[in-house]
Design an enzyme around this catalytic site. Structure first.
Site, PDB file in Angstrom:
ATOM      1  N   HIS A  94       0.598  -0.741   0.334  1.00 21.94           N
ATOM      2  CA  HIS A  94      -0.155  -0.192  -0.122  1.00 21.94           C
ATOM      3  C   HIS A  94       1.111   1.569  -0.117  1.00 21.94           C
ATOM      4  O   HIS A  94       0.621   2.244  -0.795  1.00 21.94           O
ATOM      5  CB  HIS A  94      -1.460   0.075   1.018  1.00 21.94           C
ATOM      6  CG  HIS A  94      -1.726   0.681   1.440  1.00 21.94           C
ATOM      7  ND1 HIS A  94      -2.924   1.025   1.013  1.00 21.94           N
ATOM      8  CD2 HIS A  94      -1.210   2.533   1.849  1.00 21.94           C
ATOM      9  CE1 HIS A  94      -3.476   2.065   1.228  1.00 21.94           C
ATOM     10  NE2 HIS A  94      -2.611   3.121   2.241  1.00 21.94           N
ATOM     11  N   GLU A  95       2.021   1.508   0.490  1.00 24.54           N
ATOM     12  CA  GLU A  95       2.907   2.707   1.472  1.00 24.54           C
ATOM     13  C   GLU A  95       3.678   2.484   0.210  1.00 24.54           C
ATOM     14  O   GLU A  95       3.784   4.201  -0.554  1.00 24.54           O
ATOM     15  CB  GLU A  95       3.106   2.415   2.350  1.00 24.54           C
ATOM     16  CG  GLU A  95       2.859   2.545   3.825  1.00 24.54           C
ATOM     17  CD  GLU A  95       1.535   3.587   4.099  1.00 24.54           C
ATOM     18  OE1 GLU A  95       2.071   4.317   3.058  1.00 24.54           O
ATOM     19  OE2 GLU A  95       0.992   3.721   4.680  1.00 24.54           O
ATOM     20  N   HIS A 148       1.986   4.762  -2.974  1.00 23.31           N
ATOM     21  CA  HIS A 148       2.187   5.994  -2.335  1.00 23.31           C
ATOM     22  C   HIS A 148       3.644   6.776  -2.966  1.00 23.31           C
ATOM     23  O   HIS A 148       3.540   6.994  -3.973  1.00 23.31           O
ATOM     24  CB  HIS A 148       1.830   6.277  -1.334  1.00 23.31           C
ATOM     25  CG  HIS A 148       0.276   6.049  -0.434  1.00 23.31           C
ATOM     26  ND1 HIS A 148      -0.252   6.670  -1.039  1.00 23.31           N
ATOM     27  CD2 HIS A 148      -0.755   6.048   0.486  1.00 23.31           C
ATOM     28  CE1 HIS A 148      -2.024   6.601   0.238  1.00 23.31           C
ATOM     29  NE2 HIS A 148      -2.026   6.119   0.103  1.00 23.31           N
ATOM     30  N   HIS A 185       3.829   6.763  -6.506  1.00 25.93           N
ATOM     31  CA  HIS A 185       2.812   7.691  -7.362  1.00 25.93           C
ATOM     32  C   HIS A 185       3.586   8.831  -7.270  1.00 25.93           C
ATOM     33  O   HIS A 185       3.159   9.699  -8.686  1.00 25.93           O
ATOM     34  CB  HIS A 185       1.310   7.790  -6.875  1.00 25.93           C
ATOM     35  CG  HIS A 185      -0.098   8.205  -7.382  1.00 25.93           C
ATOM     36  ND1 HIS A 185      -1.247   8.674  -6.853  1.00 25.93           N
ATOM     37  CD2 HIS A 185       0.062   9.460  -8.279  1.00 25.93           C
ATOM     38  CE1 HIS A 185      -1.757   9.252  -7.877  1.00 25.93           C
ATOM     39  NE2 HIS A 185      -0.805   9.658  -8.885  1.00 25.93           N
TER      40      HIS A 185
END
Length: 598
Positions: A387-388, A391, A394
């Site tokens: 998940h991290e 980010h 991105h």
């Protein structure tokens, strides 16, 4: 129990390379003084922002000051998060926060001054080649112009600002400081005080009596405060209506969607499409009832574990490898950047004494992103890593392809890349797993994410829409009104096969998000967009990957709906939500098949 290590004992390979931002505090202090000094350079621009050349020079200076302030702020706070008890970095983070406020105040004259220009003048500036790099900034100012009031009215609204925080502040104090919950008997018959943190733990208990006791104790306590909390929530809605009217918006909902330039249809599409998909949720709840072997499924059974004791031990090295393997569908370019992040000093891995809890991805433009973890060797931590890193990548792509002003992507897009990584990791694990018990565990984990992130958040969003519309039509909003709307929604969402306990009608009283109105729908749209991307990538391959990388590289260079649309996810239609629902349906069918053979 093993003692938590001190920061000094953490080996270098498990720390982030924070020196990539600043070599040391001396370098930080030098840049701090430079920023302080550069604020004086803003003075000559006051009252002069009326031509392209001056505006350009001012914007260039604004960007320079903002970027260096961001770097100072991020470094100081990340150093503070390494060990919250370290007084040196506590002081540094306070110093950075004060500077940030000072800078905001110093720059605050720019937007109102440009907005004071006539619409024709703004149109000329937008078309001026000298301001090409700032076209989007100026277009956004022009779009907002209709909702900006006169100088005196703006000053008055600014003074009301502190007052408008009252409902949220009162609720926070009541909810976090003043409310005391009774004791609940745990699995061993010992009395344990119920708290916000322990509530979910109790609901995840295998002992149904514990779950029911915690549920009834929680809502019984809120029921005693229903008049006060009803008044704070009603005041918050009144505040939203006041601002919408003052700033000339058709409704409070449209006011909140305006900053992202999102039409009301995106919000209503979400609610309507989820309503159409409720039968799939009802099938999942039916399955939950069967697996729990209960005659009736109650609201306090929704978080109960469906698989007998099951643990997955996954070391950090294994988690890294599995995340890399599972994200191979994103292609070589993404894989390279991911590997660089996993091994290039981006991540602070394990817990140490005084370290900030939780996980996040952060950083400053011009330097690689950073990820804070508190890794445990389990499934949850592996998903957190995926998940991290979503980010982080991105931000990495956005920073590499956009200038400073256009790199920052809005909240509406923020959860897409992180959730997509989780979806691909889940798909990978489901394909690899042969043990039926492990498979059911994973399917439940994923199905519950759909239930809590898409269905539950959409129900919250609908509650907000109904209550604001009632207020806009001049209807009263008593605690009884809130409870009735909330209970009816629960019945509709959870379906006829569920015993919807009367106590759930008080749940509206404990949701802090309702004081940040019309925000929760972004969880559901972000999750749906990510699921849609994952489906396209797995089915189409390279063309979908190229579109997705285009999305990552766009940062905040356009409005979120346009960025997603170009990448193949059109949130102005129900299609991405329908695609997400087809994935959910597939999960439920896999679970139904599995349970036949178990």
């Amino acid at each position: 129990m093993k003692q938590v290590t001190t920061r000094a004992e953490v080996p270098q390979e498990h720390r982030w390379s924070i020196e990539d931002l600043f070599a040391d505090t001396a370098a930080w202090n030098k840049e701090y003084e430079e920023v302080k000094g550069s604020l004086a350079k803003l003075e000559p621009f006051h009252g002069k922002l009326n031509n392209a050349e001056t505006i350009k020079q001012c914007f260039v200076l604004e960007d320079d000051i903002s970027l260096h302030t961001e770097r100072l702020y991020v470094y100081a706070h990340m150093k503070h998060h390494e060990d919250m008890a370290d007084p040196a970095y506590q002081a540094l983070s306070e110093k950075a926060t004060k500077l940030s406020v000072e800078v905001s105040e110093a720059l605050s004259f720019i937007t109102p001054e440009v907005l004071a220009l006539s619409e024709d003048k703004l149109q000329q500036l937008i078309a001026d080649p000298a301001l090409a790099a700032y076209k989007r900034t100026l277009e956004e100012m022009l779009r907002q112009k209709a909702h900006i009031l006169s100088k005196q009215e703006e000053a008055l609204l600014a003074q009301v600002g502190n007052l408008s925080q009252a409902p949220s502040n009162i609720f926070a104090m009541l909810n976090n400081a003043d409310m005391k919950f009774p004791k609940v008997k745990d699995e061993n018959g010992e009395e344990v005080e119920l708290t916000h943190g322990r509530y979910i733990q109790f609901l995840e208990s295998r002992d149904r009596r514990v779950r029911q006791s915690a549920f009834e104790a929680m809502y019984g306590t809120y029921r005693k405060q229903k008049n006060t909390i009803g008044a704070t929530l009603s005041a918050n809605i009144t505040k939203n209506l006041f601002y919408a009217k003052a700033r000339k918006y058709p409704s409070a909902l449209e006011m909140s969607l305006f900053s992202d330039n999102i039409s009301k249809e995106v919000y209503t599409n979400l609610i309507d499409t989820i309503h159409e998909s409720l039968p799939i949720l009802h099938r999942y709840l039916e399955l939950r009832k069967k697996l729990l072997k209960v005659d009736e499924l109650h609201m306090y059974d929704l978080f109960a574990p469906l698989v007998e004791e099951f643990k997955m031990d996954i070391t950090y090295e294994q988690a890294k490898q599995m995340v890399e393997d599972s994200l191979e569908p994103l292609g070589e370019e993404y894989g390279k950047a991911l590997h660089q992040g996993l091994d290039g000093g981006w991540i602070d891995v394990y817990e140490n004494e005084g370290k900030r809890s939780g996980a996040y991805s952060w950083g400053a433009y011009g330097t690689h992103p950073y990820v804070l973890l508190n890794h445990k060797d389990n499934l949850n931590s592996m998903f957190t890593l995926a998940h991290e890193m979503g980010h982080a990548l991105h931000s990495f792509y956005s920073d590499a392809n956009q200038d400073y002003r256009n790199a920052q992507y809005p909240i509406f897009l923020a959860e897409v890349a992180s959730t997509l990584n989780e979806a691909l990791l889940m798909d990978y694990m489901l394909k690899k797993t042969t043990d039926p018990k492990a498979k059911l565990y994973l399917l439940t984990y994923y199905a519950d994410q759909f239930r809590t992130t898409v269905f539950r958040q959409t129900m919250f969003a609908e509650f907000e829409k109904i209550t604001h519309e009632k207020a806009e039509q001049g209807e009263s909003l008593t605690p009884q009104d809130f409870s009735k709307v909330y209970y009816d929604l629960n019945k509709e969402y959870h379906g006829p096969g569920m015993a919807v306990d009367q106590d759930i009608e008080m749940e509206w009283a404990r949701i802090p998000h309702f004081y940040n109105s019309f925000y929760v729908y972004k969880y559901a749209t972000g999750f749906s967009a990510a699921t849609s991307f994952a489906k396209q990538i797995l089915e189409e391959g390279q063309p979908a990957v190229d579109r997705y990388l285009g999305f990552l590289k766009s940062g905040g260079s356009d409005y979120p709906i346009n960025i997603l649309k170009r990448a193949g996810v059109d949130m102005s239609t129900p299609e991405p939500i329908k695609q997400a629902m087809s994935v959910f349906k597939d999960l439920v069918e896999q679970m139904e098949e599995l349970t036949k053979s178990m």
